[in-house]
Scaffold this motif. Sequence first.
Motif, PDB file in Angstrom:
ATOM      1  N   THR A 123       0.834  -1.208   0.000  1.00 29.75           N
ATOM      2  CA  THR A 123       0.000   0.000   0.000  1.00 29.75           C
ATOM      3  C   THR A 123       0.864   1.251   0.000  1.00 29.75           C
ATOM      4  OG1 THR A 123      -0.192   0.093   2.422  1.00 29.75           O
ATOM      5  CG2 THR A 123      -1.856  -1.171   1.237  1.00 29.75           C
ATOM      6  N   ALA A 124       1.964   1.219   0.751  1.00 32.51           N
ATOM      7  CA  ALA A 124       2.858   2.378   0.779  1.00 32.51           C
ATOM      8  C   ALA A 124       3.473   2.629  -0.594  1.00 32.51           C
ATOM      9  CB  ALA A 124       3.953   2.168   1.828  1.00 32.51           C
ATOM     10  N   LEU A 125       3.802   1.558  -1.304  1.00 32.83           N
ATOM     11  CA  LEU A 125       4.404   1.718  -2.630  1.00 32.83           C
ATOM     12  C   LEU A 125       3.391   2.230  -3.645  1.00 32.83           C
ATOM     13  CD1 LEU A 125       6.680  -1.446  -2.828  1.00 32.83           C
ATOM     14  CD2 LEU A 125       7.292   0.874  -2.163  1.00 32.83           C
ATOM     15  N   TYR A 126       2.180   1.691  -3.620  1.00 31.03           N
ATOM     16  CA  TYR A 126       1.149   2.188  -4.537  1.00 31.03           C
ATOM     17  C   TYR A 126       0.850   3.665  -4.263  1.00 31.03           C
ATOM     18  CZ  TYR A 126      -0.085  -2.367  -6.537  1.00 31.03           C
ATOM     19  OH  TYR A 126      -0.072  -3.562  -7.230  1.00 31.03           O
ATOM     20  N   ARG A 127       0.886   4.029  -2.987  1.00 28.82           N
ATOM     21  CA  ARG A 127       0.665   5.436  -2.656  1.00 28.82           C
ATOM     22  C   ARG A 127       1.793   6.305  -3.229  1.00 28.82           C
ATOM     23  NH1 ARG A 127      -2.691   7.543   0.917  1.00 28.82           N
ATOM     24  NH2 ARG A 127      -3.099   5.513   1.891  1.00 28.82           N
ATOM     25  N   LYS A 128       3.022   5.823  -3.108  1.00 31.94           N
ATOM     26  CA  LYS A 128       4.160   6.571  -3.636  1.00 31.94           C
ATOM     27  C   LYS A 128       4.063   6.701  -5.158  1.00 31.94           C
ATOM     28  CE  LYS A 128       8.228   5.888  -1.824  1.00 31.94           C
ATOM     29  NZ  LYS A 128       9.551   5.317  -1.433  1.00 31.94           N
ATOM     30  N   LEU A 129       3.562   5.647  -5.806  1.00 30.36           N
ATOM     31  CA  LEU A 129       3.415   5.663  -7.263  1.00 30.36           C
ATOM     32  C   LEU A 129       2.110   6.343  -7.714  1.00 30.36           C
ATOM     33  CD1 LEU A 129       4.580   2.009  -7.979  1.00 30.36           C
ATOM     34  CD2 LEU A 129       5.826   4.100  -8.570  1.00 30.36           C
ATOM     35  N   GLU A 140      -8.820  -3.043   0.171  1.00 29.46           N
ATOM     36  CA  GLU A 140      -9.972  -3.941   0.370  1.00 29.46           C
ATOM     37  C   GLU A 140      -9.484  -5.350   0.734  1.00 29.46           C
ATOM     38  OE1 GLU A 140     -11.982  -3.461  -3.308  1.00 29.46           O
ATOM     39  OE2 GLU A 140     -13.115  -1.688  -2.658  1.00 29.46           O
ATOM     40  N   ARG A 141      -8.390  -5.733   0.129  1.00 29.74           N
ATOM     41  CA  ARG A 141      -7.809  -7.042   0.451  1.00 29.74           C
ATOM     42  C   ARG A 141      -7.248  -7.037   1.884  1.00 29.74           C
ATOM     43  NH1 ARG A 141      -3.430  -9.910  -3.585  1.00 29.74           N
ATOM     44  NH2 ARG A 141      -3.063 -11.833  -2.367  1.00 29.74           N
ATOM     45  N   CYS A 142      -6.634  -5.923   2.279  1.00 24.51           N
ATOM     46  CA  CYS A 142      -6.131  -5.784   3.657  1.00 24.51           C
ATOM     47  C   CYS A 142      -7.270  -5.902   4.656  1.00 24.51           C
ATOM     48  CB  CYS A 142      -5.433  -4.439   3.847  1.00 24.51           C
ATOM     49  SG  CYS A 142      -3.841  -4.279   3.021  1.00 24.51           S
ATOM     50  N   MET A 143      -8.403  -5.302   4.308  1.00 29.45           N
ATOM     51  CA  MET A 143      -9.552  -5.337   5.197  1.00 29.45           C
ATOM     52  C   MET A 143     -10.064  -6.765   5.365  1.00 29.45           C
ATOM     53  SD  MET A 143     -12.945  -2.994   4.896  1.00 29.45           S
ATOM     54  CE  MET A 143     -11.955  -1.709   4.157  1.00 29.45           C
ATOM     55  N   ALA A 144     -10.036  -7.507   4.286  1.00 30.54           N
ATOM     56  CA  ALA A 144     -10.561  -8.874   4.331  1.00 30.54           C
ATOM     57  C   ALA A 144      -9.716  -9.778   5.218  1.00 30.54           C
ATOM     58  CB  ALA A 144     -10.626  -9.447   2.916  1.00 30.54           C
ATOM     59  N   VAL A 145      -8.421  -9.495   5.316  1.00 36.58           N
ATOM     60  CA  VAL A 145      -7.539 -10.374   6.101  1.00 36.58           C
ATOM     61  C   VAL A 145      -7.163  -9.769   7.450  1.00 36.58           C
ATOM     62  CG1 VAL A 145      -6.609 -11.397   4.008  1.00 36.58           C
ATOM     63  CG2 VAL A 145      -5.405  -9.477   5.078  1.00 36.58           C
ATOM     64  N   GLU A 150      -9.338  -3.124  15.369  1.00 34.04           N
ATOM     65  CA  GLU A 150      -8.477  -1.941  15.246  1.00 34.04           C
ATOM     66  C   GLU A 150      -7.804  -1.894  13.876  1.00 34.04           C
ATOM     67  OE1 GLU A 150      -6.387   1.576  16.278  1.00 34.04           O
ATOM     68  OE2 GLU A 150      -8.264   0.628  16.900  1.00 34.04           O
ATOM     69  N   ASP A 151      -7.346  -3.044  13.389  1.00 35.79           N
ATOM     70  CA  ASP A 151      -6.750  -3.095  12.051  1.00 35.79           C
ATOM     71  C   ASP A 151      -7.781  -2.722  10.988  1.00 35.79           C
ATOM     72  OD1 ASP A 151      -4.254  -3.810  12.958  1.00 35.79           O
ATOM     73  OD2 ASP A 151      -4.613  -5.967  12.773  1.00 35.79           O
ATOM     74  N   ARG A 152      -8.988  -3.276  11.133  1.00 38.05           N
ATOM     75  CA  ARG A 152     -10.037  -2.960  10.149  1.00 38.05           C
ATOM     76  C   ARG A 152     -10.397  -1.475  10.184  1.00 38.05           C
ATOM     77  NH1 ARG A 152     -11.684  -8.072  11.662  1.00 38.05           N
ATOM     78  NH2 ARG A 152     -13.119  -7.349  13.282  1.00 38.05           N
ATOM     79  N   ARG A 153     -10.461  -0.915  11.386  1.00 40.97           N
ATOM     80  CA  ARG A 153     -10.781   0.500  11.513  1.00 40.97           C
ATOM     81  C   ARG A 153      -9.768   1.365  10.753  1.00 40.97           C
ATOM     82  NH1 ARG A 153      -8.801   4.584  13.780  1.00 40.97           N
ATOM     83  NH2 ARG A 153      -7.163   3.384  14.818  1.00 40.97           N
ATOM     84  N   LYS A 154      -8.502   1.080  10.940  1.00 41.26           N
ATOM     85  CA  LYS A 154      -7.458   1.855  10.268  1.00 41.26           C
ATOM     86  C   LYS A 154      -7.571   1.741   8.748  1.00 41.26           C
ATOM     87  CE  LYS A 154      -4.045   1.523  13.991  1.00 41.26           C
ATOM     88  NZ  LYS A 154      -2.729   0.937  14.401  1.00 41.26           N
ATOM     89  N   VAL A 155      -7.871   0.532   8.268  1.00 46.03           N
ATOM     90  CA  VAL A 155      -7.976   0.335   6.824  1.00 46.03           C
ATOM     91  C   VAL A 155      -9.188   1.078   6.274  1.00 46.03           C
ATOM     92  CG1 VAL A 155      -8.248  -1.337   4.968  1.00 46.03           C
ATOM     93  CG2 VAL A 155      -6.760  -1.869   6.909  1.00 46.03           C
ATOM     94  N   HIS A 156     -10.301   1.072   7.015  1.00 45.56           N
ATOM     95  CA  HIS A 156     -11.489   1.809   6.559  1.00 45.56           C
ATOM     96  C   HIS A 156     -11.168   3.301   6.384  1.00 45.56           C
ATOM     97  CE1 HIS A 156     -14.825  -0.979   6.311  1.00 45.56           C
ATOM     98  NE2 HIS A 156     -14.473  -1.548   7.459  1.00 45.56           N
ATOM     99  N   VAL A 157     -10.443   3.861   7.338  1.00 48.23           N
ATOM    100  CA  VAL A 157     -10.091   5.282   7.229  1.00 48.23           C
ATOM    101  C   VAL A 157      -9.172   5.514   6.035  1.00 48.23           C
ATOM    102  CG1 VAL A 157      -8.905   7.214   8.345  1.00 48.23           C
ATOM    103  CG2 VAL A 157     -10.395   5.727   9.686  1.00 48.23           C
ATOM    104  N   GLU A 158      -8.184   4.672   5.891  1.00 49.62           N
ATOM    105  CA  GLU A 158      -7.233   4.835   4.791  1.00 49.62           C
ATOM    106  C   GLU A 158      -7.929   4.688   3.440  1.00 49.62           C
ATOM    107  OE1 GLU A 158      -2.805   3.191   3.442  1.00 49.62           O
ATOM    108  OE2 GLU A 158      -3.803   2.367   5.220  1.00 49.62           O
TER     109      GLU A 158
END
Length: 401
Positions: A123-129, A140-145, A150-158
Amino acid sequence: LADEDLKEKVDLLRRAARVYDEKLNDNEQAFAAAMLAYEEDVSDKETVALLERLAAIGAKWSELLQPSNEWWKAATDERWTHIGLNMAKWYGVDLNKPEWALPIYQQVLARQPDNLLALHSMTALYRKLQQWPQLTQLLERCMAVARTEEDRRKVHVELGEVLELHLNQTDAAVEHYKTARNLNARDLAALTALERVYEGRGNVQGLVDVLFRKAEALAAKSDVEQANAVRLKLAEVLEDRANDAERAIEVYRAAVDADASNLPALRGLERLYALLGRSADLLAALEAQQEHITVEREKIKLLTRVAEMLEEEFVKLPEASARFEQVVEIDPNNDHAYRGLERLYRRQSRWNDLLSALDRHISATTERKDRVPLFTAMGQVYADELNDQARAIDAIQNALD
């Protein structure tokens, strides 16, 4: 080697690398020793950090990556994963070559679809690109796994931020922000994002709701300064855009309860109490400001207003007199305050205090024509109220001289 023997060997090689680096200033030997330690255990974070530092100092990234690539080809299981993730990090972060890092992460994910480190690193690399659609799919894949709320919350915001700020999909972004907020009612990142959206859309009710929540979240963290900054914004929205003076008053009061010296909140209360004709509350708000105003001109203005309210609306003449006395303590030449004192002392039949006020007023008055009526008034007090004809004559004589 047994685990303990391996750990001891790696530690020994790492210490040798530090001796070469820190004591002998020999980057070549330090790097070589660190490489031997890394080859033994590619999962040791301390060794990896040391190796990265030495590679950066000695510009040895090629010497690090070439053998690592060979080891990766021959590796299996966890060793293969660690080497791959390390190489991808070095390419993407240390060498700023995200296009070389991404294929490695993709190979790791092909074998381990739930590898969170690989997913988050990508995700950091795609953001940089600035590859926003790809980043959205990956989040969305991060959210699924994700393993925890707390992890899901952070991904929803991002994910919401990517949709809102880069893909112009604000409605979808709002849903993600709301989900994050529902997972944690005090999620400041989600609340701040919703505040931004509602403000941009002119959604007053939504903005009021989210500012209430944000103030509560900051107060729960004991961040009084930031909580009050949000309360002030909320009160202004309620006052100016929602036309809800009563709720605005509640919010200003909460800010003052949290910090009695908060002048913007006290002035907000002053403004609203005046608007609503709540004189007693207005007087209290004005009195509360006195201790916290340091600019003399502002303090004089405030004390004068309080004195006039006490005199005219509440008929509390001693208290009004005390406020005018405070004014002349600050500004001994304040003509308006002296006239107020003279009027009040006369109404209270406090003749000696009236004479004192007149005497000070005369001393503060430079124009003779303005002093004459003051001497005359003094003479009248001596003659009519104190029956002191001699002093009355002296005062009148001063007026004539």
